[in-house]
Design an enzyme around this catalytic site. Sequence first.
Site, PDB file in Angstrom:
ATOM      1  N   HIS A  13       0.829  -1.192   0.008  1.00 12.61           N
ATOM      2  CA  HIS A  13      -0.076  -0.129  -0.013  1.00 12.61           C
ATOM      3  C   HIS A  13       0.758   1.234  -0.063  1.00 12.61           C
ATOM      4  O   HIS A  13       2.137   1.284   0.389  1.00 12.61           O
ATOM      5  CB  HIS A  13      -0.980   0.277   1.313  1.00 12.61           C
ATOM      6  CG  HIS A  13      -0.172   0.021   2.477  1.00 12.61           C
ATOM      7  ND1 HIS A  13       0.449   1.195   3.128  1.00 12.61           N
ATOM      8  CD2 HIS A  13       0.044  -0.878   3.432  1.00 12.61           C
ATOM      9  CE1 HIS A  13       1.050   0.880   4.152  1.00 12.61           C
ATOM     10  NE2 HIS A  13       0.978  -0.392   4.529  1.00 12.61           N
ATOM     11  N   GLU A  84      -2.366  -7.166   7.640  1.00  9.80           N
ATOM     12  CA  GLU A  84      -1.084  -7.021   8.219  1.00  9.80           C
ATOM     13  C   GLU A  84      -0.998  -7.949   9.554  1.00  9.80           C
ATOM     14  O   GLU A  84      -1.916  -8.232  10.115  1.00  9.80           O
ATOM     15  CB  GLU A  84      -0.502  -5.659   8.517  1.00  9.80           C
ATOM     16  CG  GLU A  84       0.572  -5.291   8.839  1.00  9.80           C
ATOM     17  CD  GLU A  84       1.783  -5.837   8.203  1.00  9.80           C
ATOM     18  OE1 GLU A  84       2.018  -6.974   7.973  1.00  9.80           O
ATOM     19  OE2 GLU A  84       2.734  -4.760   7.629  1.00  9.80           O
TER      20      GLU A  84
END
Length: 212
Positions: A13, A84
Amino acid sequence: MPSELPKLYLARHGDTAWTDSHQHTGRTDLPLNERGEEHARQLGERLRGVSFARVFTSPLQRAAKTCELAGFGAGAEIDRDLIEWDYGRFEGKLTSDVRKEQPGWELYRDGCPGGESPTDVAMRADRFSARVHGSAGNVLAFSSGHIIRMIAARWLGLPPAAGRFFFCDPATVGVLGFEHDSRDQPIIRLWNLAVSSDNCFSSPTTCRFPFA
């Protein structure tokens, strides 16, 4: 002639406030900052022309928004295995602060108290990789840095602790694949390619590895 095996494009990202400050950002759902949004759009330009059979994204907004701004949001599938690492008590902390509390701490060896162990994260990486192995074409995944590094290690058959070797910056892409049309010969085709690089995504075999 054997059919071409899939390649896995792993996109980290774009920038957030905590990537800028180097704080551990696990399950805290931070948005992209202005630079992160611009880098996400540039990532889409870099990926234009590559054909993907499936696109996946972590449900966290920093990954999902990167996917959207890159132009892949409409067809993307949410995959919680791409979320994550859960940093537990170390969420939001700097590595230097963690090591004051736990000298010599290493994420991929020690894991996080109140969060995930390296084995936990490796299991998620293995599940996701298995889905890619069964794909009929290239796969694109938008996710976060530490889980991406674990996916790379496990793709190559390495132990979870080896994830520490596969550093990747925000808004970069790595490409995993196979050599000699054999699933028994996994390789890294490209790694940590930034949106500002002059290298290409569509023909990764011709790209130079970015040492800079």
